[in-house]
Each structure stands twice: as C-alpha cells, then as structure tokens.
Design an enzyme around this catalytic site. Structure first.
Site, PDB file in Angstrom:
ATOM      1  N   THR A  21       4.575  -1.092   7.917  1.00 51.64           N
ATOM      2  CA  THR A  21       3.145  -1.005   7.672  1.00 51.64           C
ATOM      3  C   THR A  21       2.396  -0.718   8.967  1.00 51.64           C
ATOM      4  O   THR A  21       2.784  -1.188  10.027  1.00 51.64           O
ATOM      5  CB  THR A  21       2.656  -2.348   7.097  1.00 51.64           C
ATOM      6  OG1 THR A  21       3.368  -2.623   5.901  1.00 51.64           O
ATOM      7  CG2 THR A  21       1.178  -2.327   6.807  1.00 51.64           C
ATOM      8  N   ARG A  44       5.984  -2.109  -7.847  1.00 52.61           N
ATOM      9  CA  ARG A  44       5.705  -3.214  -6.922  1.00 52.61           C
ATOM     10  C   ARG A  44       4.546  -2.895  -5.990  1.00 52.61           C
ATOM     11  O   ARG A  44       4.420  -1.803  -5.460  1.00 52.61           O
ATOM     12  CB  ARG A  44       6.966  -3.522  -6.118  1.00 52.61           C
ATOM     13  CG  ARG A  44       6.816  -4.654  -5.100  1.00 52.61           C
ATOM     14  CD  ARG A  44       6.575  -4.138  -3.700  1.00 52.61           C
ATOM     15  NE  ARG A  44       6.566  -5.217  -2.709  1.00 52.61           N
ATOM     16  CZ  ARG A  44       6.211  -5.065  -1.436  1.00 52.61           C
ATOM     17  NH1 ARG A  44       5.846  -3.874  -0.998  1.00 52.61           N
ATOM     18  NH2 ARG A  44       6.225  -6.085  -0.601  1.00 52.61           N
ATOM     19  N   VAL A  45       3.672  -3.874  -5.772  1.00 57.21           N
ATOM     20  CA  VAL A  45       2.568  -3.765  -4.821  1.00 57.21           C
ATOM     21  C   VAL A  45       2.698  -4.903  -3.822  1.00 57.21           C
ATOM     22  O   VAL A  45       2.880  -6.062  -4.211  1.00 57.21           O
ATOM     23  CB  VAL A  45       1.194  -3.852  -5.526  1.00 57.21           C
ATOM     24  CG1 VAL A  45       0.067  -3.748  -4.498  1.00 57.21           C
ATOM     25  CG2 VAL A  45       1.061  -2.758  -6.580  1.00 57.21           C
ATOM     26  N   GLY A  46       2.619  -4.590  -2.542  1.00 57.46           N
ATOM     27  CA  GLY A  46       2.703  -5.609  -1.509  1.00 57.46           C
ATOM     28  C   GLY A  46       1.336  -6.119  -1.092  1.00 57.46           C
ATOM     29  O   GLY A  46       0.332  -5.936  -1.783  1.00 57.46           O
ATOM     30  N   THR A  84       1.525  -7.316   8.547  1.00 55.54           N
ATOM     31  CA  THR A  84       2.738  -6.547   8.265  1.00 55.54           C
ATOM     32  C   THR A  84       3.885  -7.520   8.079  1.00 55.54           C
ATOM     33  O   THR A  84       4.037  -8.469   8.853  1.00 55.54           O
ATOM     34  CB  THR A  84       3.068  -5.555   9.402  1.00 55.54           C
ATOM     35  OG1 THR A  84       4.341  -4.966   9.153  1.00 55.54           O
ATOM     36  CG2 THR A  84       3.107  -6.238  10.762  1.00 55.54           C
ATOM     37  N   GLY A 142       5.685  -8.761   2.083  1.00 50.03           N
ATOM     38  CA  GLY A 142       4.394  -8.852   1.415  1.00 50.03           C
ATOM     39  C   GLY A 142       4.263  -9.952   0.394  1.00 50.03           C
ATOM     40  O   GLY A 142       3.185 -10.548   0.250  1.00 50.03           O
TER      41      GLY A 142
END
Length: 322
Positions: free
Chosen positions: A188, A216-218, A239, A242
């Site tokens: 990130t 998937r979403v972090g 970073t 997540g």
C-alpha cells in the site's frame, strides 16, 4: 512477528516548528538487507524520494495539504515498484483491482473507491468522490461509471500488469499459500501532510493482497481504518494486514487518542500498533500532527517511507533501524 512497535518521530522546538511537513509510505513488511541488494534498495529510495519531492514542492509553493498528498500518491501509483496503480498485485482470478481514499482534516470530508480495474490513478477518483459526489465510498462498476462521468483517465487493464506481480500470484497458487502476500510485504502507498495554514490531509492507495478473493476489501479505502484526517488531532495512512487494521479502527483510534488523551503522534501510534500486534496483525502507519510533527510506527522489519518539512528535512528509509 514482533508485537512491540518500532517508532521514529521528528518533533520541533516551539520556535522551530515547520510551516509545513509531509510523510509518505510505500508499504510495510518483511524487508531485510540480506534479501535486498544495494541496487534494489537504491531503486526504492529513489522512487520514494521522487514522490516525496513532488509533495514537498506543492507545500513549499504554498499549496494545500490535499494537493500535496495527491501529488505524492500519483507518483507512487505510477511507479511499478509499489502495490498501487501500475504494479498492483493480482487477485486470485488474475485481475488488478484498486482501492483508494483521501480525507480533508478541515471538515473531515472524505472520498474513497474500491475494486476499480480501469482508473489509472485511483487517488484522483477518491478525491473526485469527495468533491464531486454526495457520497463518501463508491465501489467497482459504479465507481468506474462515476469516474467516466468525471472525465478521470481510464486505461486498459493491461496497463497495471507487471511480470513480477504475475510471478507472485503463480507462486502463491503453486505453494497453495493462504490469503497473505507471498513475500509478506504490504505494498500500500500513502501520504499525510500539513500545509502552511495548518490544515492536514491523508490519502492511501493500494492493489490489496496477492490472490485476494470474493471481492475482499482491506483497510486502505475505509475511512477510520486505513485513512483518517482531523485538524483537531492528526492525519494517518496505514499499511499492513488490513483485516486487523479494520478491526482495530487504527487510523481513527490514533487520532482519538491524540485528541482525547493528549498523546503525541508517536505515543498514540505505538499504542494502537501494539494492539494490532496483539490481535495477530502486522504493519505500520505514518502520522502527521497539525504542529508539523511526523511519526512512523511499525511492528515489521521495514516500511518504505520518507518525510520532508520546511526546516530542510528530506529523508527516505526502508528498514526499521534507519
């Protein structure tokens, strides 16, 4: 994995506080000198310096913290060394998906997007969501429809692909690894800044995790988890793993500790990253306070990072002992 955070902070005496400051990161993880040649280290440091200089120039010229954060992140998104924009990791299905967020500390307005595959610079989309829409968070196809309506540059998905990232995906599949990145590097990118008016901003952009599945979403695009800015406290970009940063509400928690408990950026960030470690997560944060203080805190062996301010500080680093 260490649970005790390593921290670095620059604090100025009252009469030496910088008019502006900026800090950036390009991801945290298991970086080690024996796995990175001097040449590779210099490549990353040069890339970080370019992004840092872009953001610092905006601030030195009297620009806003939002513009500085955006300028730095665009450079990092365009550089294939980092897991954002061009050079982002692949999902399990072999697609590059991007998440980004930006936040203005003046009024806590924010914008974010997730799951885009054609937006060249996701940080520009996040800012447009903040400025040009009534919403905070747009996702996938809808986010790209909005980007097209706002004349944000779109590219062929092949633009983002690089051989190195494809090799990482193949490695993950061959070894039947879990959900985490092959090299345990969370690539990130992000920036936090304070401008000459004392306003702060934060931004974060990422390609997520190698081999991620099921949409998937972090934490990166989630306001309060991976990104947060509040003039009353600080700006944070995170970073790391997540899922743990979401559970701990890392970015907002740091700001809350600074605002409610009066803790410094370093102390607040150390406490919250220690909590992440106790949960089983790893990663790091960059923090900027309205007085120009900047801090880096991580519980990993390294984090690509840099900072600059109006007093003349300009430095980049990789490993936790730098």
């Amino acid at each position: 994995m260490a649970n005790v955070a390593n921290a670095q902070e620059v604090t100025m005496a009252e009469n030496e506080k910088p008019r502006w400051s900026i800090a950036i990161h390009g991801g945290a993880g298991t970086m080690s000198r024996d796995r990175m040649t001097d040449e590779i280290q210099e490549e990353y440091k040069a890339a970080l310096q370019t992004a840092l200089d872009a953001g610092a120039k905006v601030l030195a010229d009297g620009g806003t913290s939002l513009d500085a954060v955006q300028a730095a992140i665009i450079i990092l998104e365009d550089d294939p060394h980092f897991n954002a924009g061009r050079g982002a990791v692949f999902t399990y299905k072999g697609v590059n998906e991007h998440d980004a967020a930006i936040m203005d500390g003046r009024d806590r307005s924010a914008g974010a997007s997730t799951g885009t595959t054609q937006v060249k610079n996701p940080i520009l989309l996040a800012r447009s969501v903040m400025v040009d829409s009534p919403h905070v968070f747009l996702s996938r196809q809808g986010a790209e429809v909005f980007a097209r309506e706002q004349n944000i540059e779109l590219v062929d998905p092949d633009y983002f692909a690089t051989p190195r990232r494809w090799k990482q995906l193949e490695e993950l599949k061959a070894k039947k690894l879990g959900w985490f990145d092959v090299d345990l590097k969370y690539g990130t990118v992000g920036a936090v800044a304070v401008d000459s008016d004392g306003n702060i901003a934060a931004g974060t952009s990422t390609g997520g995790l190698t081999g991620k599945r099921w949409g998937r979403v972090g934490d990166s695009p989630i306001i309060g988890a991976g990104t947060y800015a509040d003039n009353r406290a600080c700006a944070v970009s995170a970073t790391g793993a997540g899922e743990y940063f979401i559970r701990a509400g890392v970015a907002h928690e740091i700001c809350a500790r600074m605002r409610m408990l009066g803790e410094s950026a370093e102390v607040a960030a150390q406490a919250v990253i220690a909590e992440v470690g106790e949960l089983g997560g790893s990663g790091g944060v960059i923090v900027a306070a309205p007085d120009g203080t900047t801090a880096f805190v991580m519980n990993t062996p390294g984090m690509y990072r840099g900072r600059a301010d109006s007093s003349g500080v300009s430095e980049v680093a990789i490993f936790d002992d730098e």
